[in-house]
Scaffold this active site. Structure first.
Site, PDB file in Angstrom:
ATOM      1  N   ARG A  64       0.848  -1.196   0.000  1.00  0.00           N
ATOM      2  CA  ARG A  64       0.000   0.000   0.000  1.00  0.00           C
ATOM      3  C   ARG A  64       0.881   1.243   0.000  1.00  0.00           C
ATOM      4  NH1 ARG A  64      -1.874   0.903   4.256  1.00  0.00           N
ATOM      5  NH2 ARG A  64      -1.291  -0.913   5.488  1.00  0.00           N
TER       6      ARG A  64
ATOM      7  N   TYR B 227      -1.373  -3.486  -6.879  1.00  0.00           N
ATOM      8  CA  TYR B 227      -1.242  -4.166  -5.582  1.00  0.00           C
ATOM      9  C   TYR B 227      -2.592  -4.239  -4.853  1.00  0.00           C
ATOM     10  CZ  TYR B 227      -0.228  -5.159  -0.765  1.00  0.00           C
ATOM     11  OH  TYR B 227      -0.272  -5.725   0.478  1.00  0.00           O
TER      12      TYR B 227
ATOM     13  N   LYS C  88      -9.689  -1.980   1.515  1.00  0.00           N
ATOM     14  CA  LYS C  88      -9.281  -0.842   2.345  1.00  0.00           C
ATOM     15  C   LYS C  88     -10.045   0.431   1.969  1.00  0.00           C
ATOM     16  CE  LYS C  88      -6.214  -3.396   4.334  1.00  0.00           C
ATOM     17  NZ  LYS C  88      -6.404  -3.834   5.713  1.00  0.00           N
TER      18      LYS C  88
ATOM     19  N   HIS D 275     -10.486  -2.004  11.347  1.00  0.00           N
ATOM     20  CA  HIS D 275      -9.405  -2.857  10.844  1.00  0.00           C
ATOM     21  C   HIS D 275      -9.189  -3.986  11.852  1.00  0.00           C
ATOM     22  CE1 HIS D 275      -4.948  -2.986   9.280  1.00  0.00           C
ATOM     23  NE2 HIS D 275      -5.707  -3.852   8.645  1.00  0.00           N
TER      24      HIS D 275
ATOM     25  N   SER E 212      -1.332  -3.450   9.978  1.00  0.00           N
ATOM     26  CA  SER E 212      -1.013  -4.406   8.926  1.00  0.00           C
ATOM     27  C   SER E 212       0.283  -5.145   9.256  1.00  0.00           C
ATOM     28  CB  SER E 212      -0.865  -3.680   7.592  1.00  0.00           C
ATOM     29  OG  SER E 212      -2.043  -2.960   7.331  1.00  0.00           O
TER      30      SER E 212
ATOM     31  N   CYS F 104       0.800  -7.293  11.677  1.00  0.00           N
ATOM     32  CA  CYS F 104       1.055  -7.383  13.121  1.00  0.00           C
ATOM     33  C   CYS F 104       0.272  -8.518  13.776  1.00  0.00           C
ATOM     34  CB  CYS F 104       0.742  -6.060  13.800  1.00  0.00           C
ATOM     35  SG  CYS F 104       1.908  -4.764  13.354  1.00  0.00           S
TER      36      CYS F 104
ATOM     37  N   ASN G 238      -3.045 -14.368  11.778  1.00  0.00           N
ATOM     38  CA  ASN G 238      -2.610 -15.449  12.666  1.00  0.00           C
ATOM     39  C   ASN G 238      -3.563 -15.643  13.834  1.00  0.00           C
ATOM     40  OD1 ASN G 238       0.335 -16.809  12.330  1.00  0.00           O
ATOM     41  ND2 ASN G 238       0.181 -14.882  11.210  1.00  0.00           N
TER      42      ASN G 238
ATOM     43  N   ASP H 223      -9.441  -9.339   8.816  1.00  0.00           N
ATOM     44  CA  ASP H 223      -8.889  -8.004   8.521  1.00  0.00           C
ATOM     45  C   ASP H 223      -9.848  -6.850   8.783  1.00  0.00           C
ATOM     46  OD1 ASP H 223      -6.545  -6.565   7.509  1.00  0.00           O
ATOM     47  OD2 ASP H 223      -7.773  -6.070   5.766  1.00  0.00           O
TER      48      ASP H 223
ATOM     49  N   ARG I  28       1.926 -12.135  -0.598  1.00  0.00           N
ATOM     50  CA  ARG I  28       0.579 -12.383  -0.074  1.00  0.00           C
ATOM     51  C   ARG I  28      -0.061 -13.614  -0.692  1.00  0.00           C
ATOM     52  NH1 ARG I  28      -1.739  -8.639   3.892  1.00  0.00           N
ATOM     53  NH2 ARG I  28      -0.060  -7.151   4.171  1.00  0.00           N
TER      54      ARG I  28
ATOM     55  N   ARG J 276       3.091  -3.750  17.247  1.00  0.00           N
ATOM     56  CA  ARG J 276       4.441  -4.284  17.492  1.00  0.00           C
ATOM     57  C   ARG J 276       5.181  -3.307  18.370  1.00  0.00           C
ATOM     58  NH1 ARG J 276       6.769  -8.149  13.807  1.00  0.00           N
ATOM     59  NH2 ARG J 276       5.099  -8.780  12.416  1.00  0.00           N
TER      60      ARG J 276
HETATM   61  P1  GDP Z   1      -1.811  -9.197   9.722  1.00  0.00           P
HETATM   62  O1  GDP Z   1      -1.223  -8.529   8.534  1.00  0.00           O
HETATM   63  O2  GDP Z   1      -2.147  -8.237  10.823  1.00  0.00           O
HETATM   64  O3  GDP Z   1      -2.929 -10.092   9.364  1.00  0.00           O
HETATM   65  O4  GDP Z   1      -0.640 -10.093  10.342  1.00  0.00           O
HETATM   66  P2  GDP Z   1      -0.291 -11.647  10.097  1.00  0.00           P
HETATM   67  O5  GDP Z   1      -1.099 -12.516  10.986  1.00  0.00           O
HETATM   68  O6  GDP Z   1      -0.296 -11.957   8.649  1.00  0.00           O
HETATM   69  O7  GDP Z   1       1.194 -11.662  10.633  1.00  0.00           O
HETATM   70  C1  GDP Z   1       2.164 -10.778  10.115  1.00  0.00           C
HETATM   71  C2  GDP Z   1       3.531 -11.277  10.476  1.00  0.00           C
HETATM   72  O8  GDP Z   1       3.642 -11.303  11.913  1.00  0.00           O
HETATM   73  C3  GDP Z   1       3.791 -12.680   9.989  1.00  0.00           C
HETATM   74  O9  GDP Z   1       5.127 -12.782   9.541  1.00  0.00           O
HETATM   75  C4  GDP Z   1       3.563 -13.528  11.211  1.00  0.00           C
HETATM   76  O10 GDP Z   1       4.329 -14.715  11.182  1.00  0.00           O
HETATM   77  C5  GDP Z   1       3.989 -12.600  12.361  1.00  0.00           C
HETATM   78  N1  GDP Z   1       3.237 -12.887  13.611  1.00  0.00           N
HETATM   79  C6  GDP Z   1       1.909 -13.075  13.755  1.00  0.00           C
HETATM   80  N2  GDP Z   1       1.576 -13.374  15.030  1.00  0.00           N
HETATM   81  C7  GDP Z   1       2.723 -13.375  15.736  1.00  0.00           C
HETATM   82  C8  GDP Z   1       3.045 -13.604  17.113  1.00  0.00           C
HETATM   83  O11 GDP Z   1       2.199 -13.892  17.963  1.00  0.00           O
HETATM   84  N3  GDP Z   1       4.369 -13.486  17.466  1.00  0.00           N
HETATM   85  C9  GDP Z   1       5.337 -13.179  16.544  1.00  0.00           C
HETATM   86  N4  GDP Z   1       6.591 -13.095  16.959  1.00  0.00           N
HETATM   87  N5  GDP Z   1       5.073 -12.960  15.229  1.00  0.00           N
HETATM   88  C10 GDP Z   1       3.786 -13.049  14.839  1.00  0.00           C
HETATM   89  P1  PGA Z   2      -3.110  -6.937   6.629  1.00  0.00           P
HETATM   90  O1  PGA Z   2      -3.940  -6.496   5.333  1.00  0.00           O
HETATM   91  O2  PGA Z   2      -3.662  -6.037   7.682  1.00  0.00           O
HETATM   92  O3  PGA Z   2      -3.489  -8.356   6.748  1.00  0.00           O
HETATM   93  O4  PGA Z   2      -1.646  -6.726   6.443  1.00  0.00           O
HETATM   94  C1  PGA Z   2      -3.481  -5.765   4.297  1.00  0.00           C
HETATM   95  C2  PGA Z   2      -3.144  -4.339   4.658  1.00  0.00           C
HETATM   96  O5  PGA Z   2      -3.529  -3.867   5.749  1.00  0.00           O
HETATM   97  O6  PGA Z   2      -2.532  -3.697   3.819  1.00  0.00           O
HETATM   98 MN    MN Z   3      -5.215  -4.947   6.851  1.00  0.00          MN
HETATM   99 MN    MN Z   4      -3.874 -10.247   7.523  1.00  0.00          MN
END
Ligand code: GDP
Ligand code: PGA
Ligand code: MN
Ligand code: MN
Length: 611
Positions: A91, A230, A239, A259, A281, A283, A287, A306, A398, A427
């Site tokens: 983004r 993208y 978004k 979000h 994003s 964070c 997961n 999301d 992605r 984070r």
């Molecule tokens: P989103 O973009 O907010 O959906 O985040 P994701 O779930 O895709 O995670 C983004 C990155 O953070 C990935 O590389 C994950 O492996 C990492 N991550 C997610 N949860 C955790 C956690 O509890 N601890 C750590 N250290 N890393 C995490």
């Molecule tokens: P994310 O979604 O929050 O899973 O990273 C895409 C974004 O926010 O750009």
């Molecule tokens: Mn997002």
């Molecule tokens: Mn995500």
């Protein structure tokens, strides 16, 4: 070689007949489509009907023309790999605009341009921008078609990659067009990669333009996106609509567009709770949405990863839906040991973007397995071996996969659920404890408004740099963020029973730079404490910044006592410094930050000073 263009020489020509409805609402849709076509001058118009045959024809045509690589059907059935232009991987917040009539309605955290000036700029950019290409008309619903919280939209785009992605991320098809023809409201969104093809031009695998604009007109509910393919810039339902435009609708209509991931937690006693969590994003939303608890008896079902739309229900509680139909998830870091649910969800029918290609036609990214294969083709199409000093997959590579494919998805994931808890996080290597409970709603809103987080690869900028990201909505709030804080405060008067609010931080580090908390599936221990708090059976200790667990379930966890206490350490000086930064941040909004949050800040300072 033959020039490859999407529009010419395409198997798609037999698809996409224009729908016919005899209604004024449909005439309006039609005349809008015609006016966009008159400006962008495409070679052909394709009305997307959302059938499986159409989708397959689209994917096949993209493979034929080098826009997608078909993965080995034995290893990854129905799946494809796209490689973006190296300059189009995330983004672009610096190119994202809120063109509201009044500058103060965009607020200091958004880029603003006067609407008529922006319209003139866009008209020039879009003039002829689809020349030589197919212009797709994609009707979509966010939330199930016809659902009580759902909203409709139409995206016009010249990107088949966007069409294929929207087909996963939203509900696309004729049923939506029918609702529009019957008079349901809808939002207009227009997207062009900004790469017209003159006859004889050779197309590229990922057309885009160095000049990029992602523009929102909140007063007229329109989105225009130019120059980028993208996901976050090109899947406008996500978004742009479901957060930036929807947040404005929510402000005006008394609901929230957030979000947030959305999960159902089932306790060992079989009781069901619903939790929404806002993290910036990359964070940890996806997961946590797919969490497979390590503690016995607990279960988590996925509802969304999301975005959540939240509305007060008739019983006085806040109800949430996930408006999306798929997951657009970060690949790196997704593996058996971190997110086995995602690994299982990705076995087939996936569009991958910017991951690495294996020699046998499958995909790989950092973290999928402990050891990298001996040889790969990296995300830019170059040979790669483990000796290379660069990642094989882009850090923001992605996967796009339908929600229904996650083994953890709830049976009733398309229905609204009552919220029991809201989590805010980010984070933070220092200062912020693993989990803190807000004293009350306004304290929770204050927590949300003060979130900061280290930058990730999901948007442009320096990875690791700390920045404010209140409610994880900094890049997505379609109006003045101070008013948005006020809207959150006001939600208390629209609901009788509010969810508990928590701040969490999976990312605190020790002096040696390693994460103190094992995270991932072990986050279920934090969820357990939160649920037991809601039930009234777990104890908490008051601290100046909120309530922390009197005891956390660490049974079976190999966590040194020193790490556990470091995870909950609260340094009053560090927090007073945070309070100063919060005060500076609030000041950037002039006098617009609600009094309730100013007094929360004063209260926090008092508590810290007497601590
Ligand atoms: P989103 O973009 O907010 O959906 O985040 P994701 O779930 O895709 O995670 C983004 C990155 O953070 C990935 O590389 C994950 O492996 C990492 N991550 C997610 N949860 C955790 C956690 O509890 N601890 C750590 N250290 N890393 C995490
Ligand atoms: P994310 O979604 O929050 O899973 O990273 C895409 C974004 O926010 O750009
Ligand atoms: Mn997002
Ligand atoms: Mn995500």
């Amino acid at each position: 070689a033959e020039p490859i263009t999407f529009a010419r020489n395409s198997r798609l020509s037999e698809y996409g007949t224009r729908p016919e409805y005899d209604s004024r609402a449909f005439e309006e849709l039609l005349s809008w489509v015609k006016s966009v076509a008159a400006l962008t001058k495409p070679e052909r118009i394709h009305w997307v009907d959302g059938t499986a045959e159409e989708r397959q024809a689209l994917l096949d045509a993209m493979v034929d023309q080098g826009m997608l690589i078909k993965l080995n059907p034995k290893l990854r059935p129905g799946s494809y790999l796209a490689r973006s232009d190296a300059g189009d991987v995330a983004r672009l917040e610096s190119r994202t605009f809120i063109a509201s009539e009044r500058e103060e309605d965009a607020g200091p955290t958004n880029n603003w341009t006067e609407p008529s000036v922006m319209r003139a700029t866009l008209t020039e950019l879009f003039d002829g921008s689809m020349r030589g290409r197919t212009m797709f008309v994609v009707p979509f619903s966010m939330g199930k078609v016809g659902g009580p919280i759902s909203q409709l939209g139409v995206q016009i785009t010249d990107s088949p990659y966007a069409v294929a992605s929207i087909g996963v991320m939203t509900r696309v098809g004729s049923a939506v067009t029918e609702l529009i023809a019957e008079g349901s409201p809808w939002v207009r969104t227009v997207h062009s990669v900004g790469a017209p093809l003159e006859s004889g031009d050779r197309d590229v695998a990922w057309p885009s333009n160095d000049e990029k604009y992602i523009v929102h007109f909140p007063d007229t509910l329109e989105v225009f996106s130019y120059g980028s393919g993208y996901g976050g810039n090109a899947i406008l339902a996500k978004k742009c609509y479901a957060l930036r435009i929807a947040s404005v609708l929510g402000r005006d209509q008394g609901w929230l567009a957030e979000h947030m991931l959305l999960i159902r937690v089932v306790s060992p006693e079989g009781r069901k709770y619903h939790v929404a969590a806002a993290f910036p994003s990359a964070c940890g939303k996806t997961n946590l949405a797919m969490l497979r608890p390590t503690i016995p008896g607990w279960k988590v079902e996925t509802l969304g990863d999301d975005i959540a739309w939240i509305r007060p229900g008739e019983d006085g509680r806040l109800y949430a839906i996930n408006p999306e139909a798929g997951f657009f998830g970060v690949a790196p870091g997704t593996g058996e040991s971190t997110n086995v649910t995602a690994v299982e969800a990705l076995r087939e029918n996936v569009i991958f973007t910017n991951v690495a290609l294996t020699d046998d036609g499958d995909v790989w990214w950092e973290g999928l397995t402990d050891d990298a294969p001996e040889h790969l083709i990296d995300w830019q199409g170059n040979d790669w071996t483990p000796a290379a000093d660069r990642p094989a997959a882009h850090p923001n590579s992605r996967f796009t996969v339908s929600a229904a494919q996650a083994p953890s998805i709830s049976d009733d994931w398309e229905e609204a659920v009552p919220l029991d808890a809201i989590l805010f996080g980010g984070r933070r290597a220092s200062n912020v404890p693993l989990v803190t409970e807000a004293f009350d709603w306004n304290h929770g809103v204050f927590m949300g408004s003060t979130i900061s987080s280290e930058r990730t690869a999901a948007a442009e900028g320096t990875v690791g740099e700390l920045r404010r990201d209140p409610f994880a909505m900094m890049p997505f709030c379609g109006y003045n963020m101070a008013d948005y804080f006020g809207h959150w405060v006001e939600m208390a008067s629209l609901a009788e029973k509010l969810p508990n609010v928590y701040q969490v931080n999976w990312f605190r580090k020790g002096d040696d730079g390693r994460f103190l908390w094992p995270g991932f599936a072990e986050n279920s221990r934090v969820i357990e404490w939160i649920i037991r708090r809601i039930e009234g059976s777990a104890d908490a200790v008051d601290t100046p910044i909120g309530r922390v667990p009197a005891e956390l379930n660490t049974e079976g966890l190999d966590l040194p006592d020193a790490d556990l206490s470091a995870l909950f350490e609260i340094d009053p000086d560090g927090w007073l410094a945070e309070a100063d930064l919060t005060s500076e941040f609030f000041d950037t909004f002039g006098d617009r930050v609600p009094e309730e949050l100013r007094s929360q800040l004063a209260g926090l300072r008092d508590r810290l000073q007497t601590a």
